[in-house]
Scaffold this motif. Structure first.
Motif, PDB file in Angstrom:
ATOM      1  N   GLN A   5       0.853  -1.183   0.000  1.00  0.00           N
ATOM      2  CA  GLN A   5       0.000   0.000   0.000  1.00  0.00           C
ATOM      3  C   GLN A   5       0.892   1.237   0.000  1.00  0.00           C
ATOM      4  OE1 GLN A   5      -3.241  -0.095   2.927  1.00  0.00           O
ATOM      5  NE2 GLN A   5      -2.820  -2.283   3.224  1.00  0.00           N
ATOM      6  N   PHE A   6       0.394   2.303  -0.620  1.00  0.00           N
ATOM      7  CA  PHE A   6       1.212   3.503  -0.766  1.00  0.00           C
ATOM      8  C   PHE A   6       0.480   4.725  -0.213  1.00  0.00           C
ATOM      9  CE2 PHE A   6       2.290   0.667  -4.281  1.00  0.00           C
ATOM     10  CZ  PHE A   6       3.668   0.562  -4.132  1.00  0.00           C
ATOM     11  N   TYR A   7       1.241   5.535   0.517  1.00  0.00           N
ATOM     12  CA  TYR A   7       0.757   6.865   0.895  1.00  0.00           C
ATOM     13  C   TYR A   7       1.715   7.865   0.271  1.00  0.00           C
ATOM     14  CZ  TYR A   7       0.228  11.200   3.428  1.00  0.00           C
ATOM     15  OH  TYR A   7       0.066  12.536   3.728  1.00  0.00           O
ATOM     16  N   HIS A   8       1.187   8.809  -0.501  1.00  0.00           N
ATOM     17  CA  HIS A   8       2.024   9.805  -1.167  1.00  0.00           C
ATOM     18  C   HIS A   8       1.962  11.112  -0.392  1.00  0.00           C
ATOM     19  CE1 HIS A   8       0.508   7.063  -4.441  1.00  0.00           C
ATOM     20  NE2 HIS A   8       1.812   6.863  -4.482  1.00  0.00           N
ATOM     21  N   LYS A   9       3.111  11.631  -0.073  1.00  0.00           N
ATOM     22  CA  LYS A   9       3.187  12.883   0.674  1.00  0.00           C
ATOM     23  C   LYS A   9       2.332  13.948  -0.006  1.00  0.00           C
ATOM     24  CE  LYS A   9       6.598  16.207   2.469  1.00  0.00           C
ATOM     25  NZ  LYS A   9       8.031  16.576   2.487  1.00  0.00           N
ATOM     26  N   GLU A  10       1.431  14.560   0.763  1.00  0.00           N
ATOM     27  CA  GLU A  10       0.486  15.530   0.207  1.00  0.00           C
ATOM     28  C   GLU A  10       0.890  16.973   0.460  1.00  0.00           C
ATOM     29  OE1 GLU A  10      -3.701  14.709   0.809  1.00  0.00           O
ATOM     30  OE2 GLU A  10      -3.230  12.655   1.415  1.00  0.00           O
ATOM     31  N   ARG A  11       1.486  17.242   1.591  1.00  0.00           N
ATOM     32  CA  ARG A  11       1.941  18.600   1.887  1.00  0.00           C
ATOM     33  C   ARG A  11       3.412  18.693   1.491  1.00  0.00           C
ATOM     34  NH1 ARG A  11      -2.720  19.219   1.933  1.00  0.00           N
ATOM     35  NH2 ARG A  11      -4.032  20.197   3.524  1.00  0.00           N
TER      36      ARG A  11
END
Length: 570
Positions: A373-379
């Motif tokens: 699973q991936f979380y992409h930096k948003e800020r």
């Protein structure tokens, strides 16, 4: 015209005000941020005197700009360690932006009178801070409420107001001190006019007592929130199930060791070997989660074929040797799009890849066979990781010898759910994101019961930058009443509990591997954002070793990630 005292000169007041506000971001460890309560008073005195003297707009703006410029420079000069140009731009431009609410206040006071003007000043400023949390050039580091990060015991009520409540507190105290000083000046001038006769009637002692009694207002404005915070802190009991988490500090120097063109390059396979070895040393049968720092996997990984990479296969084999352990690791990943129409506005194009985004990513492997699973930096860091769209379009066709444009965000709400009972739900944060209170709380409302921060603090060298970032994490823990596990390439690796207390911190530039244990306990507590279970996480260990950073995507035609930009990233 009365002669101006040297102490009232705009330059002197600007220096004094900046020095007082600086105390909120000092990392000396011995200096309380008391200057925040009076740091705006020199500016208010300077603005009032300029108005009385009929100073021109340019002169007033110059004094205002000097004040906020010195404040910015004294607190965030360390940005220049990652990029000199970016550091200078951050200070100069942010100071200019800060002048906007101050000049709006001045115009309001001029047109609607002092009462309305002073009442709108905190409104303008907090509105500016809100804007600075959301737009393309977001830079909320100097949000006034962040100035109490070194003293979390003072702001336990942030769980109700957030850090912007601290900004309102700063303005309330500064304005009350300012009005007290102005009231005293008016009394002195009045008595100069009435002469000694009036003093004989009222008595000098009575006049002094009247003046000093007004000091109670700012003192109360300081004391009441402090007493409330101490009361909350004394009665709050950390809630939630215990769980064991290991956070790893590999300490691989990004300037000299991390990347293939570094003078003392440590191979990517060797870097992974170190991460696995350090993690293994700290595992126990109770360990449920391991966190590796930002961009621990230093080469670019295409997400659509992630399982084809030998290093990912090594990680899966390691997880298979340790059943029940999950892993969160930082990496730089590539998100591909099937067509131009499906691509994001930040997408780049290359013949062999098509349309794609480069993302600063936290990847999650729940087990040896679980899908990644991936979380992409948003800020994203403005000017380094994020370039305004209009500017990207302007420079995208210019060959700068490296990566041009913004990192992708591919926004989606992503929580990492760790198997087992009790449930452990992690809200991932990547570096700079930990300064955003509302952004962090958004995921807590969705059910997160642990904040997992992966970061690389080494770009700022041994400066206040990474120490300030560490302390800001304490505010996020208070606001959400969640424990925060922090894995840094180097900097500070460790844990922050629900009261904002720092615990088990590995110092910078060393290898350390402590571990602490405590029993689990289950509790259900009503939170302002919903009813959820919280992990106390009192028994995590950690491993320390070297450093890390954000690598460049290498292709047969060109380098898509410029090393200079990499060193600038937070």
């Amino acid at each position: 015209m009365a002669k101006t005292s040297p102490a009232a000169h705009p330059a002197v007041l600007a220096v004094l005000g900046a020095a007082l506000l600086w105390t909120g971001w000092s990392t000396s460890g011995t200096l309380w941020p008391l200057g925040l309560f009076v740091g705006w008073v020199p500016y208010l005195l300077m603005e009032r005197r300029s108005t009385q003297q009929g100073a021109r707009k340019g002169r007033v703006f110059a004094g205002t700009y000097l004040f906020v410029l010195l404040w910015n420079a004294s607190t965030t000069w360390w940005v220049s360690y990652s990029t000199l140009g970016g550091g200078i731009a951050a200070v100069v431009l942010n100071a200019g932006l800060m002048c906007l609410p101050l000049m709006a206040f001045r115009q309001t006071k001029k047109r609607l009178g002092p009462l309305i003007g002073y009442l709108t000043l905190p409104v303008y400023w907090v509105a500016f801070e809100q804007l600075h949390l959301r737009w393309d050039v977001t830079w909320p580091w100097l949000t006034l409420g962040n100035g109490f990060a070194a003293v979390p015991q003072w702001v336990q009520w942030y769980e109700y107001t957030g850090f912007l409540g601290g900004s309102v507190w700063v303005w309330a105290v500064n304005l009350s001190v300012f009005f007290w000083l102005i009231d005293g000046q008016l009394k002195v001038k009045s008595e100069e006019l009435t002469g000694a006769g009036d003093l004989l009637v009222r008595g000098p002692k009575t006049a002094l007592l009247t003046f000093n009694s007004k000091l109670l207002i700012p003192l109360i404005a300081i004391a009441l929130p402090l007493l409330l915070s101490f009361a909350i802190g004394a009665t709050y009991q950390e809630q939630g199930p215990g769980a064991e988490v290991v956070v790893v500090q590999p300490n691989i120097n990004p300037y000299t060791e991390k990347f293939a063109d570094a003078p003392d390059f440590v191979s990517y396979d060797e870097q992974l070997t170190r991460l696995l070895a350090l993690s293994t040393q700290q595992l126990t049968p109770q360990t449920r989660l391991v966190l590796w720092p930002e961009t621990s996997l230093a080469d670019h990984y295409q997400e659509r074929v992630i399982n084809n990479y030998p290093r990912i296969q090594r990680i899966r084999a390691w997880l298979g040797q340790h059943p029940g352990v999950a892993l969160i690791t930082g990496m730089t990943s590539i998100v591909s799009y099937p067509s131009k129409e499906a691509a994001s506005e930040t997408a780049l194009f290359r013949d062999d890849l098509g349309y794609y985004d480069v993302c600063n990513t936290a990847a999650y492997l729940a087990g040896p066979a679980a899908p990644v699973q991936f979380y992409h930096k948003e800020r994203l860091v403005p000017g380094v990781e994020k370039v305004p769209t209009f500017l990207t379009a302007l420079i995208n066709h210019i060959d700068l010898g490296g990566y041009v444009g913004s990192y992708g965000t591919v926004p989606e709400t992503k929580l990492f759910r760790v198997p087992g009972a009790p449930a452990l739900v992690v809200r991932p944060l990547v570096c700079y994101e930990s300064i955003y209170g509302d952004f962090t709380a958004q995921y807590v409302r969705d059910g997160a019961n642990l904040l997992g921060l992966v970061t690389n603090d080494a770009w700022w060298d041994d400066t206040p930058g990474y120490r300030q970032l560490l302390r800001l994490g304490a505010l996020r823990a208070i606001e959400t009443r969640r424990d925060l596990a922090r894995a840094a390439n180097t900097g500070f690796t460790g844990f922050i509990n629900q009261k904002g207390t720092l615990a088990q911190l590995a110092p910078t530039w060393v290898r350390r591997q402590p571990r602490h244990g405590a029993p689990e306990r289950q509790a259900d507590l009503l939170h302002p954002h919903g009813r959820v279970h919280r992990p106390r996480l009192p028994n995590p260990g950690r491993a320390a070793a070297r450093l890390g950073h954000r690598p460049g995507l290498r292709g047969p035609q060109n380098h898509l990630q410029e090393r200079h930009a990499e060193r600038s990233a937070a």
